[in-house]
Design an enzyme around this catalytic site. Structure first.
Site, short mmCIF file in Angstrom:
data_model
loop_
_atom_site.label_atom_id
_atom_site.label_comp_id
_atom_site.label_asym_id
_atom_site.label_seq_id
_atom_site.Cartn_x
_atom_site.Cartn_y
_atom_site.Cartn_z
N THR A 183 1.60 -10.97 -4.05
CA THR A 183 0.60 -10.00 -3.60
C THR A 183 -0.73 -10.69 -3.30
O THR A 183 -1.33 -10.48 -2.25
CB THR A 183 0.40 -8.92 -4.69
OG1 THR A 183 1.68 -8.30 -4.92
CG2 THR A 183 -0.60 -7.88 -4.27
N ASN A 241 12.53 -7.10 1.73
CA ASN A 241 12.93 -6.96 0.32
C ASN A 241 13.76 -5.71 0.05
O ASN A 241 14.42 -5.62 -0.98
CB ASN A 241 11.70 -6.97 -0.60
CG ASN A 241 10.69 -5.91 -0.21
OD1 ASN A 241 10.23 -5.88 0.93
ND2 ASN A 241 10.35 -5.04 -1.13
N HIS A 264 8.77 -15.45 -9.81
CA HIS A 264 9.73 -14.57 -10.53
C HIS A 264 10.88 -14.08 -9.67
O HIS A 264 11.78 -13.41 -10.16
CB HIS A 264 8.99 -13.38 -11.16
CG HIS A 264 8.41 -12.40 -10.21
ND1 HIS A 264 8.92 -11.13 -10.08
CD2 HIS A 264 7.36 -12.47 -9.36
CE1 HIS A 264 8.19 -10.46 -9.18
NE2 HIS A 264 7.24 -11.25 -8.75
N THR A 308 -9.45 -20.81 -14.08
CA THR A 308 -8.62 -21.79 -14.79
C THR A 308 -7.16 -21.58 -14.43
O THR A 308 -6.66 -20.45 -14.45
CB THR A 308 -8.82 -21.65 -16.32
OG1 THR A 308 -10.21 -21.86 -16.57
CG2 THR A 308 -7.99 -22.67 -17.09
N CYS A 338 8.03 -0.92 -6.74
CA CYS A 338 7.04 0.12 -7.01
C CYS A 338 7.59 1.51 -6.79
O CYS A 338 7.05 2.49 -7.29
CB CYS A 338 5.78 -0.10 -6.18
SG CYS A 338 6.11 -0.49 -4.48
C1 PLP Z 1 8.54 -9.26 0.07
C2 PLP Z 1 7.62 -9.22 -1.09
N1 PLP Z 1 6.32 -9.51 -0.91
C3 PLP Z 1 5.45 -9.50 -1.93
C4 PLP Z 1 5.84 -9.16 -3.20
C5 PLP Z 1 4.84 -9.16 -4.30
O1 PLP Z 1 5.00 -10.28 -5.12
P1 PLP Z 1 4.36 -10.31 -6.60
O2 PLP Z 1 5.11 -9.30 -7.39
O3 PLP Z 1 4.60 -11.70 -7.07
O4 PLP Z 1 2.92 -10.00 -6.47
C6 PLP Z 1 7.19 -8.85 -3.43
C7 PLP Z 1 7.67 -8.48 -4.78
O5 PLP Z 1 7.77 -7.38 -5.16
C8 PLP Z 1 8.10 -8.86 -2.35
O6 PLP Z 1 9.37 -8.55 -2.51
#
Ligand code: PLP
Length: 374
Positions: free
Chosen positions: A72, A152, A202, A238, A327
């Site tokens: 994000t 995703n 992750h 940091t 989400c």
């Molecule tokens: C395609 C995509 N972009 C961005 C993100 C956001 O990543 P993060 O959860 O590390 O902020 C995700 C994860 O949910 C994702 O699948």
């Protein structure tokens, strides 16, 4: 109850080998990487070694890799920098991007810094590249094109090199959200025309709260977060020392297992497609058997009184899946991606996403549970 986890696009379990690599930096090697004494120097070395390893894996130089708090932040930073430092006045994106991109772009529009143009999505979920070309041709102002490498929710893969080529031809800046493909495919981010790309630890058995932003040496941008001079003045604060070490270790591990994992996970996906097809009432979202991420399968079930509660009923049977991005899982808010595809909107979409820990037996249990639930 033994739970079956099929939501690996939301997040993955951290590999114990990654945790082992991180542990020293959570305990005895705790120095602040900015400190000049022994403990600080040890931490600094760990970060720079991790950066080198990540850069090598993504075929770029260490100076082009910046550690952030995750996908994000990286997406936000790329979009912010393109508008505020590189003079992009038009943002071209698609309606099926992750909200980290869509909301960051909308913010720039709302604040009056840029105009938004949406590229059309074809019925199979792929980006209409002819329309992208048309948008680039007809736009005089400098453009930022931000399109994700793998979606995703439905798994569709973008032809990164084709889009990078179009952007080069039209002098546009190109950012790709590669969060679902870093650690899953061998990427070459040095390919001409790619200016920004993002990753999150992750999503490939690394820790949460750590990500990368690739910024090509072709572009010069200023920090979005001001403060200390960390990350070569690009991202103050940091450093997440153990996260950085974990990210690099997870990527290294992913690379060594990539071919084998791709094959076994693709077999699981193909098996589930075939078995769901046998039901006769399931339709798939996206180009599931074409240019598609091997870890994601999105299927829609007929909407009935029972399937309205499908995610919850599967959870009661110990099966973890989602309706779309993380989400929107749990609360049935509906998926902006499925809505944008415009088909099967009267059905209930479910995203199954796999990793190397899943087995065919788990999928058989899922199929039994689906039989009972709908
Ligand atoms: C395609 C995509 N972009 C961005 C993100 C956001 O990543 P993060 O959860 O590390 O902020 C995700 C994860 O949910 C994702 O699948």
């Amino acid at each position: 109850m033994k739970r079956i986890y099929l939501d690996n696009a939301a997040t993955t379990a951290m590999d114990p080998v990654v945790l082992d690599a991180m542990m020293p930096y959570l305990t005895e090697q705790f120095g602040n990487p900015s400190s000049i004494y022994f403990y600080g120097r040890k931490s600094r070395l760990a970060i720079e070694n991790a950066r080198k390893s990540v850069a090598k894996s993504l075929q770029v130089t260490p100076g082009e890799i910046f550690f952030t708090s995750g996908g994000t932040e990286s997406d936000n930073m790329a979009i912010y920098s393109a508008v505020h430092d590189l003079g992009c006045r038009v943002i071209i994106t698609s309606p099926i991007e992750h909200h980290a991109v869509l909301h960051a772009a909308e913010r720039q529009v709302k604040d009056g810094f840029a105009q938004l143009k949406l590229v059309k999505v074809l019925p199979d979920g792929h980006i209409d590249l002819l329309h992208l070309e048309q948008l680039l041709k007809e736009t005089d102002a400098k453009c930022l094109v931000t399109l994700m490498h793998a979606n995703n929710e439905i798994g569709n893969l973008l032809d990164l090199h084709a889009v990078a080529g179009l952007c080069l031809t039209h002098g546009a800046i190109f950012h790709s959200d590669t969060v679902q493909t870093v650690g899953h495919y061998k990427l070459d981010l040095s390919h001409p025309g790619i200016h920004f790309a993002t990753g999150a630890g992750h999503k490939f058995h690394g820790p949460k709260g750590i990500g990368i932003l690739y910024i090509s040496k072709e572009v010069q941008v200023r920090p979005m977060i001001e403060g200390g001079g960390q990350e070569r003045n690009m991202r103050a604060g940091t450093e997440n020392l153990y996260g950085v070490v974990g990210f690099a270790k997870a990527l290294e591990l992913a690379e060594t297992r990539m071919e084998q994992d791709q094959q076994t996970i693709q077999e699981l996906k193909s098996y589930l497609i075939a078995r769901l097809r046998e039901r006769g009432d399931v339709v798939f979202n996206g180009d599931v058997e074409g240019k598609s991420l091997y870890t994601v399968l999105n299927a829609s079930f007929p909407r009935t009184a029972e399937t309205e509660m499908l995610l919850m009923n599967l959870d009661l049977r110990g099966i973890c899946v989602s309706g779309g991005s993380a989400c929107s899982s749990g609360a049935d808010l509906g998926s902006h991606v499925i809505r944008a595809l415009g088909s099967h909107t009267d059905r209930v979409p479910v995203r199954f996403s796999f990793c190397r820990h899943n087995t065919k037996e788990e999928l058989d249990q899922l199929l039994e549970a689906l039989k009972a639930c709908c």
